[in-house]
Design a protein around this motif. Structure first.
Motif, PDB file in Angstrom:
ATOM      1  N   GLN A   1     -19.146   2.087   0.462  1.00  0.00           N
ATOM      2  CA  GLN A   1     -18.657   0.935   1.218  1.00  0.00           C
ATOM      3  C   GLN A   1     -17.345   0.478   0.616  1.00  0.00           C
ATOM      4  OE1 GLN A   1     -20.999  -2.545   1.795  1.00  0.00           O
ATOM      5  NE2 GLN A   1     -22.135  -1.634   3.466  1.00  0.00           N
ATOM      6  N   SER A   2     -16.384   0.221   1.484  1.00  0.00           N
ATOM      7  CA  SER A   2     -15.082  -0.248   1.001  1.00  0.00           C
ATOM      8  C   SER A   2     -14.607  -1.424   1.821  1.00  0.00           C
ATOM      9  CB  SER A   2     -14.035   0.854   1.132  1.00  0.00           C
ATOM     10  OG  SER A   2     -14.305   1.898   0.248  1.00  0.00           O
ATOM     11  N   TRP A   3     -13.980  -2.335   1.134  1.00  0.00           N
ATOM     12  CA  TRP A   3     -13.252  -3.410   1.796  1.00  0.00           C
ATOM     13  C   TRP A   3     -11.947  -2.768   2.251  1.00  0.00           C
ATOM     14  CZ3 TRP A   3     -13.641  -7.738   4.173  1.00  0.00           C
ATOM     15  CH2 TRP A   3     -12.572  -8.647   4.267  1.00  0.00           C
ATOM     16  N   THR A   4     -11.753  -2.693   3.563  1.00  0.00           N
ATOM     17  CA  THR A   4     -10.651  -1.930   4.147  1.00  0.00           C
ATOM     18  C   THR A   4      -9.635  -2.897   4.733  1.00  0.00           C
ATOM     19  OG1 THR A   4     -12.296  -0.258   4.691  1.00  0.00           O
ATOM     20  CG2 THR A   4     -10.160  -0.056   5.780  1.00  0.00           C
ATOM     21  N   VAL A   5      -8.375  -2.719   4.365  1.00  0.00           N
ATOM     22  CA  VAL A   5      -7.329  -3.647   4.789  1.00  0.00           C
ATOM     23  C   VAL A   5      -6.185  -2.881   5.455  1.00  0.00           C
ATOM     24  CG1 VAL A   5      -5.655  -5.396   4.018  1.00  0.00           C
ATOM     25  CG2 VAL A   5      -7.880  -5.231   2.884  1.00  0.00           C
TER      26      VAL A   5
ATOM     27  N   SER B   1     -12.183  -7.008 -15.741  1.00  0.00           N
ATOM     28  CA  SER B   1     -11.697  -5.697 -15.296  1.00  0.00           C
ATOM     29  C   SER B   1     -12.100  -5.422 -13.850  1.00  0.00           C
ATOM     30  CB  SER B   1     -12.206  -4.594 -16.212  1.00  0.00           C
ATOM     31  OG  SER B   1     -13.610  -4.505 -16.105  1.00  0.00           O
ATOM     32  N   SER B   2     -13.291  -5.883 -13.464  1.00  0.00           N
ATOM     33  CA  SER B   2     -13.718  -5.629 -12.089  1.00  0.00           C
ATOM     34  C   SER B   2     -12.899  -6.456 -11.098  1.00  0.00           C
ATOM     35  CB  SER B   2     -15.211  -5.881 -11.912  1.00  0.00           C
ATOM     36  OG  SER B   2     -15.486  -7.256 -11.899  1.00  0.00           O
ATOM     37  N   LYS B   3     -12.425  -7.618 -11.552  1.00  0.00           N
ATOM     38  CA  LYS B   3     -11.553  -8.419 -10.676  1.00  0.00           C
ATOM     39  C   LYS B   3     -10.274  -7.655 -10.373  1.00  0.00           C
ATOM     40  CE  LYS B   3     -13.087 -13.072 -11.718  1.00  0.00           C
ATOM     41  NZ  LYS B   3     -12.986 -14.080 -12.779  1.00  0.00           N
ATOM     42  N   ILE B   4      -9.744  -6.997 -11.394  1.00  0.00           N
ATOM     43  CA  ILE B   4      -8.531  -6.201 -11.201  1.00  0.00           C
ATOM     44  C   ILE B   4      -8.825  -5.056 -10.231  1.00  0.00           C
ATOM     45  CG2 ILE B   4      -6.885  -4.647 -12.362  1.00  0.00           C
ATOM     46  CD1 ILE B   4      -7.282  -6.697 -14.820  1.00  0.00           C
ATOM     47  N   ASN B   5     -10.004  -4.449 -10.378  1.00  0.00           N
ATOM     48  CA  ASN B   5     -10.388  -3.356  -9.484  1.00  0.00           C
ATOM     49  C   ASN B   5     -10.349  -3.756  -8.016  1.00  0.00           C
ATOM     50  OD1 ASN B   5     -10.773  -1.557 -11.531  1.00  0.00           O
ATOM     51  ND2 ASN B   5     -12.992  -1.852 -11.657  1.00  0.00           N
ATOM     52  N   HIS B   6     -10.601  -5.029  -7.738  1.00  0.00           N
ATOM     53  CA  HIS B   6     -10.632  -5.462  -6.342  1.00  0.00           C
ATOM     54  C   HIS B   6      -9.229  -5.662  -5.786  1.00  0.00           C
ATOM     55  CE1 HIS B   6     -14.706  -7.259  -7.622  1.00  0.00           C
ATOM     56  NE2 HIS B   6     -14.752  -5.958  -7.472  1.00  0.00           N
ATOM     57  N   ILE B   7      -8.289  -5.920  -6.672  1.00  0.00           N
ATOM     58  CA  ILE B   7      -6.919  -6.166  -6.224  1.00  0.00           C
ATOM     59  C   ILE B   7      -6.185  -4.834  -6.069  1.00  0.00           C
ATOM     60  CG2 ILE B   7      -4.726  -7.288  -6.772  1.00  0.00           C
ATOM     61  CD1 ILE B   7      -6.559  -9.316  -8.471  1.00  0.00           C
ATOM     62  N   VAL B   8      -6.343  -3.964  -7.064  1.00  0.00           N
ATOM     63  CA  VAL B   8      -5.706  -2.648  -7.003  1.00  0.00           C
ATOM     64  C   VAL B   8      -6.557  -1.755  -6.102  1.00  0.00           C
ATOM     65  CG1 VAL B   8      -4.964  -0.647  -8.366  1.00  0.00           C
ATOM     66  CG2 VAL B   8      -4.767  -2.937  -9.327  1.00  0.00           C
ATOM     67  N   PRO B   9      -5.958  -1.232  -5.016  1.00  0.00           N
ATOM     68  CA  PRO B   9      -6.769  -0.428  -4.113  1.00  0.00           C
ATOM     69  C   PRO B   9      -7.235   0.890  -4.741  1.00  0.00           C
ATOM     70  CG  PRO B   9      -4.479  -0.477  -3.378  1.00  0.00           C
ATOM     71  CD  PRO B   9      -4.588  -1.416  -4.523  1.00  0.00           C
ATOM     72  N   GLU B  10      -8.401   1.346  -4.320  1.00  0.00           N
ATOM     73  CA  GLU B  10      -8.930   2.653  -4.734  1.00  0.00           C
ATOM     74  C   GLU B  10      -8.082   3.764  -4.138  1.00  0.00           C
ATOM     75  OE1 GLU B  10     -13.492   3.582  -4.727  1.00  0.00           O
ATOM     76  OE2 GLU B  10     -12.963   2.305  -3.040  1.00  0.00           O
ATOM     77  N   SER B  11      -7.747   3.583  -2.874  1.00  0.00           N
ATOM     78  CA  SER B  11      -6.875   4.551  -2.219  1.00  0.00           C
ATOM     79  C   SER B  11      -6.103   3.901  -1.084  1.00  0.00           C
ATOM     80  CB  SER B  11      -7.654   5.769  -1.734  1.00  0.00           C
ATOM     81  OG  SER B  11      -8.921   5.423  -1.293  1.00  0.00           O
ATOM     82  N   LYS B  12      -5.084   4.590  -0.675  1.00  0.00           N
ATOM     83  CA  LYS B  12      -4.059   4.032   0.187  1.00  0.00           C
ATOM     84  C   LYS B  12      -3.608   5.110   1.169  1.00  0.00           C
ATOM     85  CE  LYS B  12       0.390   1.930  -0.774  1.00  0.00           C
ATOM     86  NZ  LYS B  12       1.260   1.314  -1.773  1.00  0.00           N
ATOM     87  N   VAL B  13      -3.512   4.780   2.443  1.00  0.00           N
ATOM     88  CA  VAL B  13      -3.044   5.754   3.438  1.00  0.00           C
ATOM     89  C   VAL B  13      -1.868   5.159   4.202  1.00  0.00           C
ATOM     90  CG1 VAL B  13      -3.679   7.202   5.421  1.00  0.00           C
ATOM     91  CG2 VAL B  13      -5.432   6.586   3.742  1.00  0.00           C
ATOM     92  N   GLU B  14      -0.716   5.799   4.100  1.00  0.00           N
ATOM     93  CA  GLU B  14       0.451   5.419   4.891  1.00  0.00           C
ATOM     94  C   GLU B  14       0.196   5.902   6.315  1.00  0.00           C
ATOM     95  OE1 GLU B  14       3.403   4.018   3.952  1.00  0.00           O
ATOM     96  OE2 GLU B  14       3.197   4.037   1.763  1.00  0.00           O
ATOM     97  N   LEU B  15       0.227   4.989   7.278  1.00  0.00           N
ATOM     98  CA  LEU B  15      -0.106   5.401   8.645  1.00  0.00           C
ATOM     99  C   LEU B  15       1.064   6.048   9.388  1.00  0.00           C
ATOM    100  CD1 LEU B  15      -2.559   2.612   9.816  1.00  0.00           C
ATOM    101  CD2 LEU B  15      -3.068   4.848   8.843  1.00  0.00           C
ATOM    102  N   LYS B  16       2.262   5.933   8.844  1.00  0.00           N
ATOM    103  CA  LYS B  16       3.399   6.601   9.510  1.00  0.00           C
ATOM    104  C   LYS B  16       3.197   8.119   9.437  1.00  0.00           C
ATOM    105  CE  LYS B  16       8.365   6.680  10.111  1.00  0.00           C
ATOM    106  NZ  LYS B  16       8.374   6.338  11.544  1.00  0.00           N
ATOM    107  N   GLY B  17       3.142   8.741  10.614  1.00  0.00           N
ATOM    108  CA  GLY B  17       2.940  10.188  10.681  1.00  0.00           C
ATOM    109  C   GLY B  17       1.493  10.622  10.541  1.00  0.00           C
TER     110      GLY B  17
END
Ligand code: I3S
Length: 130
Positions: free
Chosen positions: A36-40, A60-76
């Motif tokens: 499960q991921s909080w998706t933005v 440390s877990s607070k930082i984990n919530h701010i820094v994304p696990e992964s990131k997808v550029e939607l351009k292209g």
């Protein structure tokens, strides 16, 4: 693109909980790891964040919530409804980035997946017209 178009993509914003797994990276298949991921969606970029409930409380877990696990550029990028061979789950979308990362996103409630599908398609279209 025109300033109006850049403006529009900034208006395409959404956030919520989804199930996601990466399935490939740099065009190479990786082992599924559904979580499960909080998706933005913001500014033409989709980010996945750890579900706060899945990690213990603390600095440390607070930082984990701010820094994304992964990131997808939607351009292209491309998004489509996944075929049955991609997953045994229902309501699965397949998202491929231009850089060769591939994710599956899923949610049992069909309307929620349909809303995400629409906003991601609209964002990709908007970015392609820039
Ligand atoms: O596409 P696959 O390889 O059948 O995906 C399933 C596996 O990743 C499985 O984990 P392990 O085989 O690594 O233990 C997962 O638990 C399943 O959820 C995966 O399939 P679904 O159909 O749920 O996407």
């Amino acid at each position: 693109g025109s300033p109006e178009m850049s403006q529009n993509v900034l208006n395409l914003e959404k956030a919520g909980i989804l199930n996601k797994t990466k399935v490939s990276e740099n065009g190479k298949k990786v082992r599924k790891n559904w979580a499960q991921s909080w998706t933005v969606l913001h500014g033409g970029v989709l980010t996945f964040h750890k579900d706060p409930k899945s990690t213990p409380a603390g600095a440390s877990s607070k930082i984990n919530h701010i820094v994304p696990e992964s990131k997808v550029e939607l351009k292209g990028a491309t998004i489509l409804k996944a075929t049955k061979d991609k997953s045994s789950k229902k309501n699965v979308l397949e998202l491929k980035s231009r850089s060769g990362a591939e994710f599956l996103i899923q949610y049992d409630t069909e309307s929620i997946i349909n809303d995400w599908h629409k906003v991601i398609v609209d964002t990709i279209r908007q970015l392609d017209s820039d």
